[in-house]
Write a protein that holds these residues in place. Sequence first.
Motif, mmCIF file in Angstrom:
data_model
loop_
_atom_site.group_PDB
_atom_site.id
_atom_site.type_symbol
_atom_site.label_atom_id
_atom_site.label_comp_id
_atom_site.label_asym_id
_atom_site.label_seq_id
_atom_site.Cartn_x
_atom_site.Cartn_y
_atom_site.Cartn_z
ATOM 1 N N ASP A 180 -9.004 -11.416 -1.964
ATOM 2 C CA ASP A 180 -8.895 -10.456 -0.865
ATOM 3 C C ASP A 180 -7.601 -9.656 -0.960
ATOM 4 O OD1 ASP A 180 -11.301 -10.957 0.285
ATOM 5 O OD2 ASP A 180 -10.555 -12.401 1.747
ATOM 6 N N PHE A 181 -6.561 -10.353 -1.338
ATOM 7 C CA PHE A 181 -5.274 -9.677 -1.448
ATOM 8 C C PHE A 181 -5.328 -8.579 -2.509
ATOM 9 C CE2 PHE A 181 -1.011 -9.646 -3.541
ATOM 10 C CZ PHE A 181 -0.372 -8.908 -2.560
ATOM 11 N N PHE A 182 -5.815 -8.924 -3.699
ATOM 12 C CA PHE A 182 -5.882 -7.918 -4.765
ATOM 13 C C PHE A 182 -6.906 -6.837 -4.447
ATOM 14 C CE2 PHE A 182 -3.986 -11.304 -7.562
ATOM 15 C CZ PHE A 182 -2.812 -10.608 -7.815
ATOM 16 N N TYR A 207 2.370 3.356 -1.622
ATOM 17 C CA TYR A 207 3.373 4.040 -2.445
ATOM 18 C C TYR A 207 4.233 4.958 -1.587
ATOM 19 C CZ TYR A 207 5.351 5.965 -6.698
ATOM 20 O OH TYR A 207 6.220 6.327 -7.702
ATOM 21 N N ALA A 208 3.583 5.658 -0.663
ATOM 22 C CA ALA A 208 4.330 6.534 0.246
ATOM 23 C C ALA A 208 5.286 5.706 1.100
ATOM 24 C CB ALA A 208 3.361 7.317 1.128
ATOM 25 N N LEU A 209 4.799 4.588 1.598
ATOM 26 C CA LEU A 209 5.630 3.749 2.458
ATOM 27 C C LEU A 209 6.753 3.052 1.690
ATOM 28 C CD1 LEU A 209 2.930 2.214 4.833
ATOM 29 C CD2 LEU A 209 4.568 4.042 5.321
ATOM 30 N N MET A 210 6.609 2.985 0.374
ATOM 31 C CA MET A 210 7.704 2.436 -0.430
ATOM 32 C C MET A 210 8.932 3.356 -0.351
ATOM 33 S SD MET A 210 5.688 1.014 -3.801
ATOM 34 C CE MET A 210 7.170 1.017 -4.823
ATOM 35 N N ALA A 269 1.145 -15.172 -9.869
ATOM 36 C CA ALA A 269 2.237 -15.889 -9.211
ATOM 37 C C ALA A 269 2.716 -15.126 -7.986
ATOM 38 C CB ALA A 269 3.383 -16.098 -10.198
ATOM 39 N N GLN A 270 2.893 -13.828 -8.141
ATOM 40 C CA GLN A 270 3.368 -13.015 -7.014
ATOM 41 C C GLN A 270 2.319 -12.941 -5.914
ATOM 42 O OE1 GLN A 270 6.086 -10.366 -7.151
ATOM 43 N NE2 GLN A 270 6.681 -10.468 -9.311
ATOM 44 N N GLY A 271 1.083 -12.788 -6.334
ATOM 45 C CA GLY A 271 -0.003 -12.753 -5.356
ATOM 46 C C GLY A 271 -0.044 -14.045 -4.567
ATOM 47 N N LEU A 272 0.097 -15.149 -5.257
ATOM 48 C CA LEU A 272 0.087 -16.447 -4.585
ATOM 49 C C LEU A 272 1.256 -16.584 -3.630
ATOM 50 C CD1 LEU A 272 -1.100 -18.848 -7.417
ATOM 51 C CD2 LEU A 272 -2.210 -18.432 -5.215
ATOM 52 N N GLU A 273 2.426 -16.148 -4.071
ATOM 53 C CA GLU A 273 3.593 -16.184 -3.182
ATOM 54 C C GLU A 273 3.298 -15.476 -1.875
ATOM 55 O OE1 GLU A 273 7.435 -14.840 -4.498
ATOM 56 O OE2 GLU A 273 7.274 -15.993 -6.364
ATOM 57 N N ASP A 330 5.753 -4.347 4.711
ATOM 58 C CA ASP A 330 6.086 -5.639 5.303
ATOM 59 C C ASP A 330 6.239 -6.705 4.226
ATOM 60 O OD1 ASP A 330 6.664 -7.436 7.281
ATOM 61 O OD2 ASP A 330 4.573 -7.939 7.679
ATOM 62 N N ASP A 331 6.206 -6.274 2.973
ATOM 63 C CA ASP A 331 6.291 -7.261 1.894
ATOM 64 C C ASP A 331 6.847 -6.607 0.640
ATOM 65 O OD1 ASP A 331 5.927 -8.998 -0.189
ATOM 66 O OD2 ASP A 331 4.060 -9.807 0.610
ATOM 67 N N GLU A 332 7.973 -7.120 0.225
ATOM 68 C CA GLU A 332 8.625 -6.523 -0.939
ATOM 69 C C GLU A 332 7.920 -6.880 -2.241
ATOM 70 O OE1 GLU A 332 10.888 -4.172 -0.976
ATOM 71 O OE2 GLU A 332 10.670 -4.176 1.205
ATOM 72 N N HIS A 333 6.992 -7.850 -2.174
ATOM 73 C CA HIS A 333 6.218 -8.156 -3.373
ATOM 74 C C HIS A 333 5.489 -6.927 -3.894
ATOM 75 C CE1 HIS A 333 6.233 -12.511 -1.921
ATOM 76 N NE2 HIS A 333 6.742 -12.556 -3.129
ATOM 77 N N VAL A 334 5.126 -6.062 -2.948
ATOM 78 C CA VAL A 334 4.343 -4.891 -3.335
ATOM 79 C C VAL A 334 5.038 -4.086 -4.426
ATOM 80 C CG1 VAL A 334 3.371 -2.711 -2.547
ATOM 81 C CG2 VAL A 334 3.229 -4.733 -1.099
ATOM 82 N N ARG A 335 6.344 -3.957 -4.274
ATOM 83 C CA ARG A 335 7.077 -3.161 -5.266
ATOM 84 C C ARG A 335 6.921 -3.741 -6.668
ATOM 85 N NH1 ARG A 335 10.399 0.389 -2.391
ATOM 86 N NH2 ARG A 335 10.741 -0.302 -0.246
ATOM 87 N N SER A 336 7.143 -5.027 -6.788
ATOM 88 C CA SER A 336 7.068 -5.613 -8.131
ATOM 89 C C SER A 336 5.629 -5.679 -8.620
ATOM 90 C CB SER A 336 7.723 -6.994 -8.166
ATOM 91 O OG SER A 336 7.230 -7.802 -7.132
ATOM 92 N N LEU A 337 4.695 -5.894 -7.702
ATOM 93 C CA LEU A 337 3.290 -5.895 -8.110
ATOM 94 C C LEU A 337 2.897 -4.524 -8.658
ATOM 95 C CD1 LEU A 337 1.774 -8.000 -5.216
ATOM 96 C CD2 LEU A 337 1.511 -8.503 -7.640
#
Lengths: 119, 119
Positions: free
Chosen positions: B37-39, B52-55, A111-115, B102-109
Amino acid sequence: MRDEFLDRCEVQCIHEESVIAVQKEMIKDEIVFELADFFKTLGDSTRIKMLYALMQRELCVCDLAAVIGASDSAVSHQLRVLRSQKLVKFRREGKILYYSLDDEHVRSLFAQGLEHVME
Amino acid sequence: MRDEFLDRCEVQCIHEESVIAVQKEMIKDEIVFELADFFKTLGDSTRIKMLYALMQRELCVCDLAAVIGASDSAVSHQLRVLRSQKLVKFRREGKILYYSLDDEHVRSLFAQGLEHVME
DNA sequence: ACTATATATGAACATATATTCAGGTGTTAA
DNA sequence: TTAACACCTGAATATATGTTCATATATAGT
């Protein structure tokens, strides 16, 4: 001036304090590799299709192969990868193996990846 | 027995209705590839370390390289990948480029990935 | 025991990917 | 304009990875 020659072999980093501060909070390499392997597992279109299919219901290897349009062998190989990452599990019924998701994280990760991808 | 030759090209699938039902709900190939591609982008130890460093804070290329112990060039190559996936952005200050998430999704992912890996 | 089916596996091949190395671009300051 | 610096890029190389093909294993039925 006098220190013109001094700084040749040094790794030049602009903000030493930043580097040290961030390094102090870095995750351990071991964990990095596990995380990378985990995401690497999600980073293949065949496996994505397989997981997506299994999100709907459990399927045997043949069905899984038919659904995603791949060979039994290819699917079997990939199931091994998914098993090794504890993403799928199976139960046997006679000679048929029924595979299903073994981790509900997959749903929210997708879900997050899709977002991210959709925006 | 004359039907030894007949059933060669058939895909044998055990539960045809399952296959059809699941196929009906499948995601489009195009989206599958983008997701993969994203994963895949997240599935590399160097890029994980970089993200992780950029977080923690924005960093210039040099600092990033120093933090994770890689060459400037390697980091630059990977930053390109991360940029292409819109995972990092940068701002210029003189000749220095400061990169940040550039994407806060990264944190939760990452958090979800860690949960899975750690258990 | 023999056959058919469902799945797994190993080797081989082709492709993808990460790093290094050498050189290139663009910015700053002397 | 020259040099130094921060960063980027292309080619080459090495390694990783996915699929195919042939074969192996396991279970069920005859």
